[in-house]
Write an enzyme that holds these catalytic residues in place. Structure first.
Site, mmCIF file in Angstrom:
data_model
loop_
_atom_site.group_PDB
_atom_site.id
_atom_site.type_symbol
_atom_site.label_atom_id
_atom_site.label_comp_id
_atom_site.label_asym_id
_atom_site.label_seq_id
_atom_site.Cartn_x
_atom_site.Cartn_y
_atom_site.Cartn_z
ATOM 1 C CE LYS A 193 -3.445 2.372 2.781
ATOM 2 N NZ LYS A 193 -4.409 2.255 3.870
ATOM 3 N NE ARG A 215 -3.642 7.647 5.922
ATOM 4 C CZ ARG A 215 -4.343 8.110 6.957
ATOM 5 N NH1 ARG A 215 -3.779 8.213 8.149
ATOM 6 N NH2 ARG A 215 -5.597 8.481 6.795
ATOM 7 C CE LYS A 246 -5.738 1.889 -0.439
ATOM 8 N NZ LYS A 246 -6.179 1.913 0.906
HETATM 9 C C1 PBG Z 1 -7.151 3.466 5.595
HETATM 10 C C2 PBG Z 1 -7.445 3.304 4.162
HETATM 11 C C3 PBG Z 1 -7.296 4.239 3.139
HETATM 12 C C4 PBG Z 1 -7.840 3.677 1.980
HETATM 13 C C5 PBG Z 1 -8.268 2.396 2.311
HETATM 14 N N1 PBG Z 1 -7.988 2.180 3.661
HETATM 15 C C6 PBG Z 1 -6.811 5.645 3.177
HETATM 16 C C7 PBG Z 1 -5.455 5.934 3.604
HETATM 17 O O1 PBG Z 1 -4.620 5.063 3.817
HETATM 18 O O2 PBG Z 1 -5.205 7.108 3.763
HETATM 19 C C8 PBG Z 1 -7.970 4.348 0.655
HETATM 20 C C9 PBG Z 1 -8.995 3.797 -0.250
HETATM 21 C C10 PBG Z 1 -9.406 4.692 -1.345
HETATM 22 O O3 PBG Z 1 -8.829 5.779 -1.582
HETATM 23 O O4 PBG Z 1 -10.372 4.334 -2.032
HETATM 24 N N2 PBG Z 1 -6.018 2.927 6.091
#
Ligand code: PBG
Length: 321
Positions: A193, A215, A246
């Protein structure tokens, strides 16, 4: 000389020779669960995507199921009063996610229900973990994530999906699930991610923008591919049943490399909120054709090697396929 032109000459021929076939069964539709009864809320900057309390969420899921979409990923979203330093409400087991999951499994048993396991929707600072002196505490966080995962499993979740990007989160969750009698509950790791600009609309939906910093100390640096492979490998070793990349569209190389490297493991890719809204906005401005753009982008993600695609377009795509 190869005559590829012959393979393109008409629709039936192109269909016979298509190497990649996208199907509704590949798609997972995300939902945002809120407290209350019969509530539905618009989300600023997120087009037609809404937040639902459990009965509205069930109704929306049932409609998607009629189109062939049976897999759902559930996020929670709560007002400020339910947030604190330690995400207490999120790990209480009494939140909107548990209620929505319970009803989905009870009234739509054909569904596969996956829950997002993260603290960011429940911390008052909006970070994915608990903090100490302004820094994320990995160990304390993974214990809370494990507790949350057990609560989701107890409500009936088929899989839990830890998205906090804490080290060792998959292993800690696997251990807690097994210890509490949920050996059959699976784990979909948000393995690779990336810290991304494409999560904007989601943070509006989950009401989870970080109050300070960013983050980048726990999500991945988008310049790195080897590190992504290491993260995926760690999740597989810790017991993930599905691994995820992701965002999706700008990370097709990561998906492909994971596909080539990790053989049979199921790979999911998340077409995130920003990717979704880019297509929506461009279609609205008549810059491109929505249907064609959606099917092309989802098919490209599948062609790169994803078995499963999480997308806010799931229902529409199923209709168009
Ligand atoms: C939270 C999370 C996020 C997303 C999924 N879980 C946001 C982030 O990490 O800031 C993003 C999903 C999306 O943008 O559709 N941990």
């Amino acid at each position: 000389m190869k005559k590829f032109g012959n393979l393109k000459k008409d629709g039936a021929t192109r269909e016979r020779h298509a190497e990649t076939k996208l199907s509704a069964r590949d798609l997972i539709l995300p939902f945002f669960a809120i407290r209350g009864r019969n509530r539905e809320e618009k989300i600023p900057g997120f087009g037609p995507v809404k937040r639902y309390s459990k009965e509205k969420l069930l109704a929306a899921a049932s409609k998607a199921a009629e189109k062939g979409i049976y897999k759902f990923l559930i996020f929670g979203s709560v007002d400020e009063v339910y947030k604190d330093e330690k995400a207490s409400y999120g790990v209480s087991g009494l939140g909107p996610v548990e209620a929505a999951v319970y009803d989905l499994k009870k009234y739509l048993p054909i569904s596969t229900v996956i829950t997002d396991v993260c603290l960011c929707a429940y911390t008052n600072h909006g970070h994915c973990g608990v903090t100490r002196n302004g820094k994320i505490n990995n160990e304390e966080t993974i214990q809370l994530l494990a507790k949350m995962a057990v609560n989701h499993a107890a409500s009936g979740a088929d899989l839990v999906a830890p998205s906090a990007m804490m080290d060792g989160q998959v292993g800690a969750i696997r251990k807690a699930l097994d210890k509490n009698g949920y050996g059959k509950t699976g784990i979909m790791g948000y393995s690779a991610k990336f810290a991304s600009a494409f999560y904007g609309p989601f943070r509006s939906a989950a009401n989870s923008s970080p109050a300070f910093g960013d983050r980048k100390t726990y999500q991945m640096d988008y310049r790195n591919i080897n590190q992504a492979m290491d993260e995926i490998k760690a999740d597989i070793d810790e017991g993930a049943d599905i691994v995820m990349v992701k965002p999706a569209a700008h990370y097709l190389d990561i998906i492909r490399q994971a596909r080539n490297r990790f053989g049979k493991i199921k790979i999911a890719a998340y077409q995130v909120s920003g990717e979704y809204m880019m297509i929506k906005a461009a279609a609205k401005a008549k810059i491109l054709d929505e249907k064609e753009a959606v099917l092309e982008s989802l098919t490209a993600i599948k062609r790169a090697g994803a078995d499963l695609i999480i997308t806010y377009f799931a229902k529409e795509a199923a209709q168009w396929l």
